[in-house]
Scaffold this active site. Structure first.
Site, PDB file in Angstrom:
ATOM      1  CE  LYS A 134      40.666  34.280  46.140  1.00 22.82           C
ATOM      2  NZ  LYS A 134      40.924  34.830  44.643  1.00 22.82           N
ATOM      3  CB  SER A 151      39.294  31.519  43.142  1.00 24.10           C
ATOM      4  OG  SER A 151      40.157  32.914  43.027  1.00 24.10           O
ATOM      5  CB  SER A 163      39.850  34.593  40.413  1.00 21.86           C
ATOM      6  OG  SER A 163      40.462  33.352  39.992  1.00 21.86           O
TER       7      SER A 163
END
Length: 475
Positions: free
Chosen positions: A82, A157, A181
């Protein structure tokens, strides 16, 4: 085997590396070829590190051939990171044009541990701007789409990580979770996500002090999730909330026979679409078939109290950080980020942080009382089957005919960020009529990580969602 390599599990790849039936270089080439095929449609990668990854794969190959040090636990295994997980010397934009020139001074703990274990970070994955949304699109990177149905988002996310796993461009990925997320994207993509209890996996300051959030692993199988989790767990001097000593999650578990599992479809106040309820109940029946005792319960939680607790919390911490970073550059923000900044600023002038804490501690007790006498709690991950790709949903969202003011209210994840000492494992439960996967959360008692994996393994065995030739996106 070549056509199946992009969907090879990390644990299977490691075994094949050990037996010299597969080379890390061969696997990396397969993933790069797959990315070239699907990335124009999915857009899960914001940065590709393929050249460096191939060099590292060659070095890993030499270790497996006995030329150099012994292979490490993740030796040669590709991992998509990420973007918000900093890599020293590389950009750290968090998907925002405001941060387009920011370069990370040091690597995040999860990145350092992947490198130390021999993992190869071959790509970095997209997020919404500053990770403030449950979908993934930004002015900087464009729209990330769900490989199962490109009209929909993979969630957020950690949407890029989830989309990459589903698209077959990585076997492992890093994620983080402050309101769902990790778990939301896992549900929307048919993957597995682990929200570790607070402190189990170290983070970077100052957000490491936010007791709602935590970093963690995503994968396509429970075993692969355990593999990566065991590399990430343990204390770090930069995060004094990180727990010591480190634990090691078992890789083998007894059956769930005799275990008591509480089932809650709505957690007291959430709206859940019928097909998601049906898939959740199918998971409950599978656990009963495996010998568990499943009993349906309800919680006394209300949407109003959850909203107040969350807005005061985000307003005090995450919203304040976004406001400071973006000050003077608000015109560069995505519309949903501006809305987040406005809402959290309003929260800072309304109820106090202490008002939120009173609600949170009451919810802690209510969950503990509800789970008393049970080993774990089972519930849906999301009440809605999918978010449309590229839509800011500033007017809210309709779930089962009911309009909710905010898209985040469609996720059943936030109560367990409030109760963030509870481990939660998100696993697939089926598919919606749109073709997009659905998922459930397995919630454990505080710091009882092993139990959620024990139940997760039991769910996976009779309802296999590993990506077989017959069960893959057609992207």
């Amino acid at each position: 085997m070549t056509t199946d390599l992009p969907y090879l599990s990390a644990t299977a790849a490691r075994a094949l590396f050990d037996s010299r039936e597969l080379s890390p270089v061969e696997l990396m080439h397969a993933l790069i070829d797959r990315a070239e095929q699907v990335e124009p449609h999915v857009n899960a990668f914001c940065e590709q590190l393929f050249d460096e990854a191939l060099v590292q794969a060659e070095e890993a190959e030499q270790r497996y051939l006995g030329r150099g040090p012994a292979p490490r636990p993740l030796e040669g295994i590709p991992v998509a990171a990420k973007e918000k997980h900093a890599i020293a010397g590389r950009s750290l934009t968090e998907g925002s044009l405001v941060n387009k020139d920011v370069v990370a001074a040091e690597s995040a703990p999860v990145i350092e541990r992947i490198h130390a274990a021999g993992g190869i970070i071959h790509a970095r994955t997209t997020t919404p701007e500053f990770s403030v949304a449950g979908f993934t699109h930004t002015p900087m990177w464009g729209v990330t789409r769900n490989p199962w149905n490109l009209a929909y988002s993979p969630g957020g996310s950690s949407g890029g990580s989830a989309a990459a796993l589903a698209a077959g461009t990585t076997p492992l990925a890093t994620a983080s979770d402050i309101g769902g997320s990790t778990r939301g994207p896992a549900a929307f993509t048919g993957t597995v996500g682990y929200k570790a209890p607070y402190g189990r996996i170290p983070g970077m300051p100052p957000m490491s002090m936010d007791f709602y959030r935590g970093d963690g692993p995503m994968a396509r199988t429970v075993d692969d999730t355990i593999l990566l989790a065991n590399m990430l767990i343990g204390p770090d001097v930069r995060d004094h909330t990180s727990l010591r000593p480190a634990i090691t999650l078992p890789t083998q578990y007894p059956s769930v026979e005799g275990m008591r599992v509480a089932l809650s479809i709505r957690l007291g106040c959430f709206v859940v679409e019928p097909e998601i309820e049906a898939n959740t109940r199918a998971v409950a029946r599978a656990l009963e078939t495996a010998g568990a005792i499943v009993e349906e319960i309800e919680l006394p939680w209300t949407a109003e109290e959850i909203r107040l607790a969350v807005t005061t919390h985000f307003g005090t911490i995450m919203g304040a950080i976004v406001a400071q970073v973006a000050a003077g550059n608000e015109d560069l923000l995505a519309p949903y980020t501006r809305a987040f900044a406005t809402q959290t600023a309003s929260a800072r002038t309304g109820a106090t942080f202490v008002d939120g804490l009173r609600i949170e501690t009451r919810m802690h007790r209510q969950l503990a009382e509800a789970m008393s006498g049970f080993d774990a709690l089972l519930c849906p991950t999301s009440g809605v089957s999918a978010y449309p790709a590229g839509d800011d949903m500033l007017d809210g969202i309709v779930v089962d005919g009911q309009r909710l003011d905010h898209a985040a209210e469609a996720l059943l994840t936030l109560p367990f960020n409030i109760n963030n000492r509870c481990p939660v494992l998100a696993v697939p439960s089926g598919h919606a009529s749109s073709g997009v996967p659905t998922g459930v959360q397995i919630v454990g008692h505080t710091y009882d990580d092993a139990t959620v994996f024990r139940v997760g393994k039991a769910v996976e065995q009779p309802r296999p969602w590993d990506y077989t030739r017959e069960h893959r996106p057609r992207v």
